[in-house]
Scaffold this motif. Sequence first.
Motif, PDB file in Angstrom:
ATOM      1  N   LYS A  30       0.740  -1.057   0.386  1.00 39.82           N
ATOM      2  CA  LYS A  30      -0.725   0.150  -0.124  1.00 39.82           C
ATOM      3  C   LYS A  30       0.929   1.188   0.234  1.00 39.82           C
ATOM      4  N   GLY A  31       2.070   1.163  -1.106  1.00 41.81           N
ATOM      5  CA  GLY A  31       2.625   2.946  -0.843  1.00 41.81           C
ATOM      6  C   GLY A  31       3.878   2.541  -0.228  1.00 41.81           C
ATOM      7  N   LYS A  58      -2.698  -7.387  -1.213  1.00 40.59           N
ATOM      8  CA  LYS A  58      -2.876  -6.178  -0.708  1.00 40.59           C
ATOM      9  C   LYS A  58      -2.301  -5.908   0.955  1.00 40.59           C
ATOM     10  N   ILE A  59      -1.663  -5.697   1.782  1.00 39.30           N
ATOM     11  CA  ILE A  59      -1.462  -5.818   2.956  1.00 39.30           C
ATOM     12  C   ILE A  59      -0.500  -4.644   3.734  1.00 39.30           C
ATOM     13  N   SER A  60      -1.074  -3.971   4.560  1.00 38.08           N
ATOM     14  CA  SER A  60       0.349  -3.230   4.961  1.00 38.08           C
ATOM     15  C   SER A  60       1.414  -4.235   5.534  1.00 38.08           C
ATOM     16  N   LYS A  61       2.274  -3.317   5.982  1.00 41.23           N
ATOM     17  CA  LYS A  61       3.721  -4.685   5.634  1.00 41.23           C
ATOM     18  C   LYS A  61       3.769  -4.557   7.614  1.00 41.23           C
ATOM     19  N   ASP A  62       3.209  -3.962   8.503  1.00 40.49           N
ATOM     20  CA  ASP A  62       2.918  -4.436   9.984  1.00 40.49           C
ATOM     21  C   ASP A  62       2.368  -6.207   9.524  1.00 40.49           C
ATOM     22  N   ASP A  63       1.226  -5.880   9.355  1.00 40.58           N
ATOM     23  CA  ASP A  63       0.369  -6.497   9.470  1.00 40.58           C
ATOM     24  C   ASP A  63       1.179  -8.562   8.456  1.00 40.58           C
ATOM     25  N   PHE A  64       1.586  -7.897   7.286  1.00 39.20           N
ATOM     26  CA  PHE A  64       2.341  -8.896   6.287  1.00 39.20           C
ATOM     27  C   PHE A  64       3.034  -9.621   7.695  1.00 39.20           C
ATOM     28  N   VAL A  65       4.100  -9.025   8.399  1.00 38.24           N
ATOM     29  CA  VAL A  65       4.844  -9.384   9.474  1.00 38.24           C
ATOM     30  C   VAL A  65       4.302  -9.671  10.517  1.00 38.24           C
ATOM     31  N   ALA A  66       3.096  -9.695  11.177  1.00 39.15           N
ATOM     32  CA  ALA A  66       2.404 -10.396  11.999  1.00 39.15           C
ATOM     33  C   ALA A  66       1.281 -11.346  11.290  1.00 39.15           C
ATOM     34  N   LEU A  67       1.405 -11.925  10.142  1.00 40.26           N
ATOM     35  CA  LEU A  67       0.822 -12.816   9.227  1.00 40.26           C
ATOM     36  C   LEU A  67       1.988 -13.912   9.617  1.00 40.26           C
ATOM     37  N   GLY A  68       3.277 -13.629   8.889  1.00 33.90           N
ATOM     38  CA  GLY A  68       4.790 -14.430   9.425  1.00 33.90           C
ATOM     39  C   GLY A  68       5.026 -14.808  10.806  1.00 33.90           C
ATOM     40  N   ASP A  69       4.663 -14.316  11.254  1.00 28.86           N
ATOM     41  CA  ASP A  69       5.240 -14.237  12.416  1.00 28.86           C
ATOM     42  C   ASP A  69       3.792 -15.531  13.667  1.00 28.86           C
ATOM     43  N   GLY A  70       3.347 -14.845  12.295  1.00 33.61           N
ATOM     44  CA  GLY A  70       1.791 -16.687  13.365  1.00 33.61           C
ATOM     45  C   GLY A  70       0.928 -16.136  14.211  1.00 33.61           C
ATOM     46  N   LYS A  71       0.999 -14.038  14.202  1.00 32.75           N
ATOM     47  CA  LYS A  71       0.416 -13.766  15.256  1.00 32.75           C
ATOM     48  C   LYS A  71      -0.868 -12.573  14.504  1.00 32.75           C
ATOM     49  N   LEU A  72      -1.309 -13.040  13.272  1.00 34.21           N
ATOM     50  CA  LEU A  72      -2.341 -12.765  12.872  1.00 34.21           C
ATOM     51  C   LEU A  72      -2.604 -14.437  11.882  1.00 34.21           C
ATOM     52  N   ALA A  77      -7.318 -11.995   9.161  1.00 35.64           N
ATOM     53  CA  ALA A  77      -7.057 -10.917   8.484  1.00 35.64           C
ATOM     54  C   ALA A  77      -8.047 -10.533   7.068  1.00 35.64           C
ATOM     55  N   PHE A  78      -7.823 -11.828   6.508  1.00 38.03           N
ATOM     56  CA  PHE A  78      -9.479 -11.370   5.477  1.00 38.03           C
ATOM     57  C   PHE A  78     -10.937 -10.956   5.220  1.00 38.03           C
ATOM     58  N   MET A  79     -10.762 -11.723   6.550  1.00 38.10           N
ATOM     59  CA  MET A  79     -12.249 -11.470   6.646  1.00 38.10           C
ATOM     60  C   MET A  79     -12.502  -9.736   6.989  1.00 38.10           C
ATOM     61  N   MET A  80     -11.835  -9.647   8.355  1.00 36.67           N
ATOM     62  CA  MET A  80     -11.741  -8.228   8.344  1.00 36.67           C
ATOM     63  C   MET A  80     -11.153  -6.778   7.719  1.00 36.67           C
ATOM     64  N   GLY A  81     -11.105  -7.924   6.519  1.00 41.21           N
ATOM     65  CA  GLY A  81     -10.480  -6.317   4.805  1.00 41.21           C
ATOM     66  C   GLY A  81      -8.785  -5.909   5.133  1.00 41.21           C
ATOM     67  N   LYS A  82      -8.053  -6.337   6.241  1.00 40.41           N
ATOM     68  CA  LYS A  82      -6.711  -6.179   6.163  1.00 40.41           C
ATOM     69  C   LYS A  82      -5.954  -7.182   5.565  1.00 40.41           C
ATOM     70  N   ILE A  83      -6.398  -7.808   4.509  1.00 43.65           N
ATOM     71  CA  ILE A  83      -5.846  -8.611   3.780  1.00 43.65           C
ATOM     72  C   ILE A  83      -7.019  -8.413   2.093  1.00 43.65           C
ATOM     73  N   LYS A  84      -6.210  -7.423   1.393  1.00 46.21           N
ATOM     74  CA  LYS A  84      -7.221  -8.239   0.061  1.00 46.21           C
ATOM     75  C   LYS A  84      -6.784  -8.384  -1.167  1.00 46.21           C
ATOM     76  N   VAL A  85      -7.145  -9.327  -1.784  1.00 51.47           N
ATOM     77  CA  VAL A  85      -6.470 -10.314  -3.050  1.00 51.47           C
ATOM     78  C   VAL A  85      -7.559 -10.493  -4.327  1.00 51.47           C
TER      79      VAL A  85
END
Length: 100
Positions: A30-31, A58-72, A77-85
């Motif tokens: 996202k920019g 499409k995802i924020s960097k912070d949310d991407f890191v949280a996904l990778g760390d297993g925290k999200l 995240a998809f249902m909350m709109g934090k991830i757009k495919v």
Amino acid sequence: MTDLAKITEEMKARVGENSGLGASVKFDFKGDGIVYVDGKSVPNEVSNEDKPADCTIKISKDDFVALGDGKLNPTTAFMMGKIKVEGNMGVAMKLQTIFK
């Protein structure tokens, strides 16, 4: 905020020589940058180029890191709109193998 270079290096490690994706994926922060994974080539390539992809996430960097760390959770995240495919949803589903 997480550094794009660090995210890119971690993604290279996760993808390895052959991720089994058989497709290209673009993570659009996202920019705040891009991480492009060419899972069609062997060895797989990871870069910060903005190329056309089979699937764009499409995802924020912070949310991407949280996904990778297993925290999200990806489904939450998809249902909350934090991830757009955009593009091939089947490719997005294959990403679970990378984020184990």
